[in-house]
Design a protein around this motif. Structure first.
Motif, PDB file in Angstrom:
ATOM      1  N   VAL A  81       0.835  -1.200   0.000  1.00 41.17           N
ATOM      2  CA  VAL A  81       0.000   0.000   0.000  1.00 41.17           C
ATOM      3  C   VAL A  81       0.871   1.252   0.000  1.00 41.17           C
ATOM      4  CG1 VAL A  81      -1.661   1.348   1.341  1.00 41.17           C
ATOM      5  CG2 VAL A  81      -1.997  -1.109   1.049  1.00 41.17           C
ATOM      6  N   GLU A  82       1.953   1.247   0.766  1.00 37.81           N
ATOM      7  CA  GLU A  82       2.857   2.396   0.781  1.00 37.81           C
ATOM      8  C   GLU A  82       3.461   2.629  -0.604  1.00 37.81           C
ATOM      9  OE1 GLU A  82       5.697   1.737   3.840  1.00 37.81           O
ATOM     10  OE2 GLU A  82       4.243   1.913   5.487  1.00 37.81           O
ATOM     11  N   ARG A  83       3.837   1.542  -1.278  1.00 39.85           N
ATOM     12  CA  ARG A  83       4.371   1.682  -2.635  1.00 39.85           C
ATOM     13  C   ARG A  83       3.316   2.270  -3.574  1.00 39.85           C
ATOM     14  NH1 ARG A  83       8.591  -2.488  -5.032  1.00 39.85           N
ATOM     15  NH2 ARG A  83      10.097  -2.555  -3.346  1.00 39.85           N
ATOM     16  N   PHE A  84       2.083   1.801  -3.427  1.00 39.42           N
ATOM     17  CA  PHE A  84       0.995   2.307  -4.257  1.00 39.42           C
ATOM     18  C   PHE A  84       0.809   3.805  -4.031  1.00 39.42           C
ATOM     19  CE2 PHE A  84      -3.611   3.394  -3.918  1.00 39.42           C
ATOM     20  CZ  PHE A  84      -3.887   3.478  -5.278  1.00 39.42           C
ATOM     21  N   GLU A  85       0.806   4.251  -2.789  1.00 37.04           N
ATOM     22  CA  GLU A  85       0.579   5.663  -2.507  1.00 37.04           C
ATOM     23  C   GLU A  85       1.721   6.527  -3.027  1.00 37.04           C
ATOM     24  OE1 GLU A  85      -0.315   5.759   1.726  1.00 37.04           O
ATOM     25  OE2 GLU A  85      -2.445   5.936   1.201  1.00 37.04           O
ATOM     26  N   GLU A  86       2.962   6.036  -2.908  1.00 34.49           N
ATOM     27  CA  GLU A  86       4.100   6.785  -3.442  1.00 34.49           C
ATOM     28  C   GLU A  86       3.963   6.956  -4.953  1.00 34.49           C
ATOM     29  OE1 GLU A  86       7.567   4.658  -2.307  1.00 34.49           O
ATOM     30  OE2 GLU A  86       7.405   5.139  -0.168  1.00 34.49           O
ATOM     31  N   GLN A  87       3.588   5.885  -5.633  1.00 35.97           N
ATOM     32  CA  GLN A  87       3.441   5.929  -7.080  1.00 35.97           C
ATOM     33  C   GLN A  87       2.267   6.832  -7.477  1.00 35.97           C
ATOM     34  OE1 GLN A  87       3.755   2.065  -8.850  1.00 35.97           O
ATOM     35  NE2 GLN A  87       2.694   2.658 -10.723  1.00 35.97           N
ATOM     36  N   TYR A  88       1.176   6.754  -6.733  1.00 39.41           N
ATOM     37  CA  TYR A  88      -0.009   7.571  -7.014  1.00 39.41           C
ATOM     38  C   TYR A  88       0.321   9.059  -6.888  1.00 39.41           C
ATOM     39  CZ  TYR A  88      -4.934   8.972  -6.920  1.00 39.41           C
ATOM     40  OH  TYR A  88      -6.146   9.553  -7.203  1.00 39.41           O
ATOM     41  N   GLU A  89       1.050   9.427  -5.844  1.00 39.12           N
ATOM     42  CA  GLU A  89       1.362  10.835  -5.624  1.00 39.12           C
ATOM     43  C   GLU A  89       2.426  11.337  -6.596  1.00 39.12           C
ATOM     44  OE1 GLU A  89       2.042  12.010  -1.634  1.00 39.12           O
ATOM     45  OE2 GLU A  89       0.125  11.241  -0.896  1.00 39.12           O
ATOM     46  N   ARG A  90       3.301  10.464  -7.050  1.00 36.82           N
ATOM     47  CA  ARG A  90       4.280  10.894  -8.050  1.00 36.82           C
ATOM     48  C   ARG A  90       3.586  11.285  -9.345  1.00 36.82           C
ATOM     49  NH1 ARG A  90       6.130   8.386 -12.069  1.00 36.82           N
ATOM     50  NH2 ARG A  90       5.628   6.297 -11.314  1.00 36.82           N
ATOM     51  N   ILE A  91       2.522  10.569  -9.696  1.00 39.35           N
ATOM     52  CA  ILE A  91       1.812  10.848 -10.933  1.00 39.35           C
ATOM     53  C   ILE A  91       0.821  11.989 -10.770  1.00 39.35           C
ATOM     54  CG2 ILE A  91       0.178   9.874 -12.613  1.00 39.35           C
ATOM     55  CD1 ILE A  91       1.486   7.152 -12.121  1.00 39.35           C
ATOM     56  N   ASN A  92       0.117  12.022  -9.644  1.00 40.22           N
ATOM     57  CA  ASN A  92      -0.991  12.961  -9.476  1.00 40.22           C
ATOM     58  C   ASN A  92      -0.677  14.157  -8.587  1.00 40.22           C
ATOM     59  OD1 ASN A  92      -3.262  11.431 -10.891  1.00 40.22           O
ATOM     60  ND2 ASN A  92      -2.498   9.883  -9.477  1.00 40.22           N
ATOM     61  N   GLY A  93       0.515  14.165  -7.980  1.00 42.44           N
ATOM     62  CA  GLY A  93       0.895  15.299  -7.158  1.00 42.44           C
ATOM     63  C   GLY A  93       0.946  14.960  -5.683  1.00 42.44           C
ATOM     64  N   SER A  94       1.855  15.625  -4.983  1.00 43.79           N
ATOM     65  CA  SER A  94       2.020  15.387  -3.553  1.00 43.79           C
ATOM     66  C   SER A  94       0.727  15.682  -2.811  1.00 43.79           C
ATOM     67  CB  SER A  94       3.144  16.274  -3.009  1.00 43.79           C
ATOM     68  OG  SER A  94       3.300  16.095  -1.624  1.00 43.79           O
ATOM     69  N   GLY A  95       0.331  14.770  -1.929  1.00 42.68           N
ATOM     70  CA  GLY A  95      -0.873  14.936  -1.153  1.00 42.68           C
ATOM     71  C   GLY A  95      -2.136  14.431  -1.831  1.00 42.68           C
ATOM     72  N   ALA A  96      -2.008  13.913  -3.053  1.00 46.06           N
ATOM     73  CA  ALA A  96      -3.192  13.444  -3.781  1.00 46.06           C
ATOM     74  C   ALA A  96      -3.721  12.128  -3.231  1.00 46.06           C
ATOM     75  CB  ALA A  96      -2.868  13.279  -5.270  1.00 46.06           C
ATOM     76  N   GLY A  97      -2.878  11.365  -2.553  1.00 43.57           N
ATOM     77  CA  GLY A  97      -3.314  10.087  -2.010  1.00 43.57           C
ATOM     78  C   GLY A  97      -4.293  10.269  -0.852  1.00 43.57           C
ATOM     79  N   PHE A  98      -5.178   9.290  -0.676  1.00 44.81           N
ATOM     80  CA  PHE A  98      -6.171   9.374   0.401  1.00 44.81           C
ATOM     81  C   PHE A  98      -6.488   7.956   0.861  1.00 44.81           C
ATOM     82  CE2 PHE A  98     -10.628  10.098   1.974  1.00 44.81           C
ATOM     83  CZ  PHE A  98     -10.271  10.916   3.038  1.00 44.81           C
ATOM     84  N   ARG A  99      -5.620   7.426   1.745  1.00 40.28           N
ATOM     85  CA  ARG A  99      -5.765   6.043   2.180  1.00 40.28           C
ATOM     86  C   ARG A  99      -7.091   5.790   2.884  1.00 40.28           C
ATOM     87  NH1 ARG A  99      -1.094   2.638   5.327  1.00 40.28           N
ATOM     88  NH2 ARG A  99       0.142   3.773   3.783  1.00 40.28           N
ATOM     89  N   GLU A 100      -7.649   6.851   3.504  1.00 36.22           N
ATOM     90  CA  GLU A 100      -8.895   6.674   4.240  1.00 36.22           C
ATOM     91  C   GLU A 100     -10.044   6.220   3.339  1.00 36.22           C
ATOM     92  OE1 GLU A 100      -6.850   9.117   4.440  1.00 36.22           O
ATOM     93  OE2 GLU A 100      -6.173   9.196   6.532  1.00 36.22           O
ATOM     94  N   ALA A 101      -9.912   6.449   2.029  1.00 30.17           N
ATOM     95  CA  ALA A 101     -10.956   6.012   1.099  1.00 30.17           C
ATOM     96  C   ALA A 101     -10.977   4.504   0.947  1.00 30.17           C
ATOM     97  CB  ALA A 101     -10.748   6.666  -0.264  1.00 30.17           C
ATOM     98  N   GLY A 102      -9.891   3.866   1.353  1.00 33.69           N
ATOM     99  CA  GLY A 102      -9.774   2.428   1.173  1.00 33.69           C
ATOM    100  C   GLY A 102      -9.052   2.100  -0.115  1.00 33.69           C
ATOM    101  N   VAL A 103      -8.357   0.979  -0.132  1.00 32.47           N
ATOM    102  CA  VAL A 103      -7.608   0.527  -1.307  1.00 32.47           C
ATOM    103  C   VAL A 103      -8.167  -0.817  -1.736  1.00 32.47           C
ATOM    104  CG1 VAL A 103      -5.333  -0.137  -2.177  1.00 32.47           C
ATOM    105  CG2 VAL A 103      -5.550   1.780  -0.579  1.00 32.47           C
TER     106      VAL A 103
END
Length: 703
Positions: free
Chosen positions: A579-601
């Motif tokens: 999950v941490e790898r996913f969030e790092e990759q998500y924010e690299r593409i969409n911008g810092s702070g774009a991740g939102f783990r609370e939504a669920g993965v």
């Protein structure tokens, strides 16, 4: 002495490379010969043998393998020259391919086209509705059989399709990716009626959730599989009769090969085969040069291709889109436009200069080829500008006519725009550079990377002539033009240097993280499937490496990211690490702070890739060193060349590549003549020949 051969069948030229594994590499370039492309393949092999000074039969007898990439599959889909296919679907679900998941109008379209709703149109359906039939059966989301397969109905449906004269049948049943028994039984029943009919199953070709994309992938596999078999079978037989002892391998979209006798079963994986060869060649060269991040740019006769290598590995995508239909086949992410050396130049109704996407292709070719072409191309413009020599291509074996080039540019571009022929030619040249540069920026920046962290590689017949122009505003550290013994046959070099690559996947949508026992069970099953597939290749492998991936997304989103798992044992902590790898990759593409783990993965699809090395060291050899940086010993001539519309034609030194040595330095403007291409070094750019014979271009502002 053993050899490895790479053969790249492009839309205009067929390129070939032979390596002896001991540092000797030779290349050949011949015109592609549609529709009998095997003729051009055999001619290229004959030229390789001549370069090695041995008989064709002797070379083939000592060849460990031939790796072959072809545009046949992608061209067939794009042009619609495919087999007539029937579809068998679960009752009540055949229309998924026509409804297109409500995204048919926008798939594969640019942002501007997506926003222009009034001009959005669905593509023509893959198959007519009268060839899409249904059978009674039902499997639930867990793979349990709720309604048994009606075998009598299958026989009636199959017989109806055979009587319609279909060349292949695609079988795509609901939830078959969880339990493929019904699909496999359908194939058995079809073969009771016609044992030789090509049948493809979604559970084997695309075992992923999402009915529309799975169906479109299965249908397209059936559309190109029979023709690929028709092409490869006689080619393989001809090579074996000629003395070939090793296997004929076919390049796949994901950057590895598969044996020719297995390729037609998974024909959809070959759609991007030629696109992948250049990226794999770039990966191999990057290892020799110590580059971690590379932008590969390939300007062939028909297309401009751009791929990315990040941290030494090609950037991958879980699928692609052709004609607005999705393909579920892992692929090296390659961005492409129809803007190659043979791209046709024209003036539209609004008085704008257009270049491509149509191409003169091998036949009739650019006007200057004197093969019947009358419309101007990028190649014609480069000849008029003095970039190309009137001596011609292929070491003079392909003469060029400046008179025909000028006439074509005058009629179709210069006079409609009120320009001189020379002004029109430099406009074509600069449009080519602008189009390519725009694609590169989008390919790199939209993937979340900074171009300044990359080196660009430029190859293909026309790439070296344009790379200094289209990379100028990109901000890359340097541009490497791979020359040496491969020159414009660089994609063929990538084919020869490739491994066998296979992948297996399964869909199991669920909230993530899941238990580590579930993770381990999924990947154990995939590893077993891959091992069986490797065994079926009947090729002796030097080593096998495995890579695990999971497609993850935030809940309520519709797109996933493929996340690579660490090469470690799966433990209870693995889920959180992924999950941490996913969030790092998500924010690299969409911008810092774009991740939102609370939504669920959510995890959607699990995937494992296998790369099996063939143990053949295809590497570029070092070349002799120069006594100093002065390249004057390689000066061929001085000719009038126009590289800038503001400067015009200026006397420009032209160097003979065969006389350049490692350490020679060139100061632009300059041109380097290579038998199969030409390198342009504009004003403000310097070029240095490295130890492998590559010409490394640097902009003086960076020095």
């Amino acid at each position: 002495m053993p050899y490895a051969l790479g053969i790249d069948v492009g839309g205009t030229f067929t390129d070939a490379v032979a390596s002896d594994g001991a540092g000797r590499i030779v290349s050949a370039k011949t015109p592609t010969t549609p529709p009998q492309r095997e003729v051009g393949v055999m001619r290229a092999i004959e030229e390789l043998a001549a370069e090695l000074s041995i008989e064709v039969g002797e070379m083939l007898a000592q060849t460990d393998f031939i790796a072959h990439g072809t545009t046949a599959s992608i061209n067939a889909l794009v042009q619609g020259t495919v087999a007539d296919v029937g579809l068998i679907a679960t009752k009540g679900h055949r229309d998924s391919i026509y409804i297109m998941n409500a995204e048919g109008r926008t798939l594969g379209r640019s942002a501007d086209e997506v926003q222009d709703t009034l001009r959005q149109r669905k593509p023509a359906p893959l198959i007519p509705k009268y060839r899409a039939l249904e059978v009674t059966e039902r499997v639930d989301h867990a793979g349990r059989v709720l309604v048994p397969l009606d075998e009598d109905e299958v026989r009636r449906v199959a017989r109806a399709l055979v009587e319609q004269g279909v060349e292949a049948i695609a079988v795509c049943l609901l939830w078959s990716f969880k339990n493929g028994d019904h699909e496999r039984r359908v194939r058995e029943l079809i073969h009771e009626i016609d044992p030789d009919l090509y049948v493809t199953l979604s559970c084997e070709v695309s075992p992923r959730i999402r009915e529309f994309s799975r169906t479109s992938t299965t249908i397209m596999n059936a559309q190109i599989g029979p023709r690929l078999r028709t092409y490869l079978t006689p080619l393989q037989r001809q090579l074996e009769e000629g003395g070939l002892k090793g296997p004929l391998l076919v390049m796949q979209s994901e950057g590895g090969t598969i044996t020719a006798d297995r390729a037609p079963e998974h024909a959809i994986t070959t759609v991007g085969s030629v696109l992948s060869g250049g990226v794999i060649g770039g990966q191999r060269l990057a290892r020799q040069l110590g580059h971690r991040n590379v932008i590969t740019t390939d300007v062939g006769g028909t297309t401009f291709l751009a791929g990315l290598i990040v941290d030494g590995e090609p950037v991958m995508a879980p699928g692609s889109i052709v004609n607005q239909f999705p393909i579920n086949a892992a692929t090296i992410r390659v961005h492409t436009i129809g803007s190659g050396g043979g791209a046709l130049a024209s003036v539209d109704a609004g008085g704008n200069l257009r270049l491509g996407p149509q191409s003169a292709e091998a036949v009739p070719g650019p006007a200057c080829y004197a093969g019947g072409g009358t419309r101007p191309t990028n190649t014609d413009a480069n000849l008029v500008l003095g970039i190309l020599s009137e001596r011609g291509l292929l070491g003079g074996r392909k003469p060029l006519s400046t008179e025909l080039a000028r006439a074509a540019i005058r009629e179709h571009v210069a006079e409609p725009l009120g320009l001189t022929v020379e002004e029109a030619a430099i406009a074509i040249h600069e449009v080519q550079n602008a189009q390519a540069g725009d694609l590169l920026r989008r390919a790199v920046v939209q993937a979340g990377y900074d171009p300044r962290d990359f080196v660009a590689y430029a190859f293909g017949g026309a790439g070296p002539a344009h790379c200094a122009g289209y990379c100028q505003d990109l901000g890359v550290a340097e541009v490497v033009v791979p020359l040496g013994p491969v020159a414009s046959a660089f994609s063929a070099y990538g084919l020869a240097a490739s491994d066998v690559a296979l992948s297996a996947e399964l869909s199991d949508p669920s909230s993530f993280p899941v238990g580590h026992d579930v993770l381990a069970a999924h990947f154990d099953r995939l590893e077993t499937d891959l091992q069986r597939a490797l065994d079926r290749q009947k090729v002796k492998f030097h080593d096998v490496t495995l890579q695990r991936e999971i497609d993850l997304r935030y809940s309520m989103q519709v797109n996933e990211l493929a996340v690579t798992l660490p090469d470690t044992e799966i433990t209870e902590a693995s889920g959180d690490e992924i999950v941490e790898r996913f969030e790092e990759q998500y924010e690299r593409i969409n911008g810092s702070g774009a991740g939102f783990r609370e939504a669920g993965v959510q995890a959607i699809t699990y995937r494992m890739r296998a790369k099996a090395g063939l143990g053949f060291p295809v590497v570029l050899p070092d070349i002799p060193e120069a006594d100093g940086p002065d390249p004057s010993a390689a000066l061929l001539e001085e000719r009038s060349v126009c590289l800038d519309s503001q400067i015009g034609y200026v006397p420009t030194p032209v160097y003979d590549y065969s006389r350049l040595r490692a350490g020679h330095e060139l100061v632009g403007p300059a041109v380097v003549d290579v038998p199969t291409t030409v390198v342009v070094v504009p004003d403000g750019v310097t070029g240095r020949v490295d130890r492998l014979g590559n010409l490394v271009l640097r902009y003086q502002r960076d020095q």
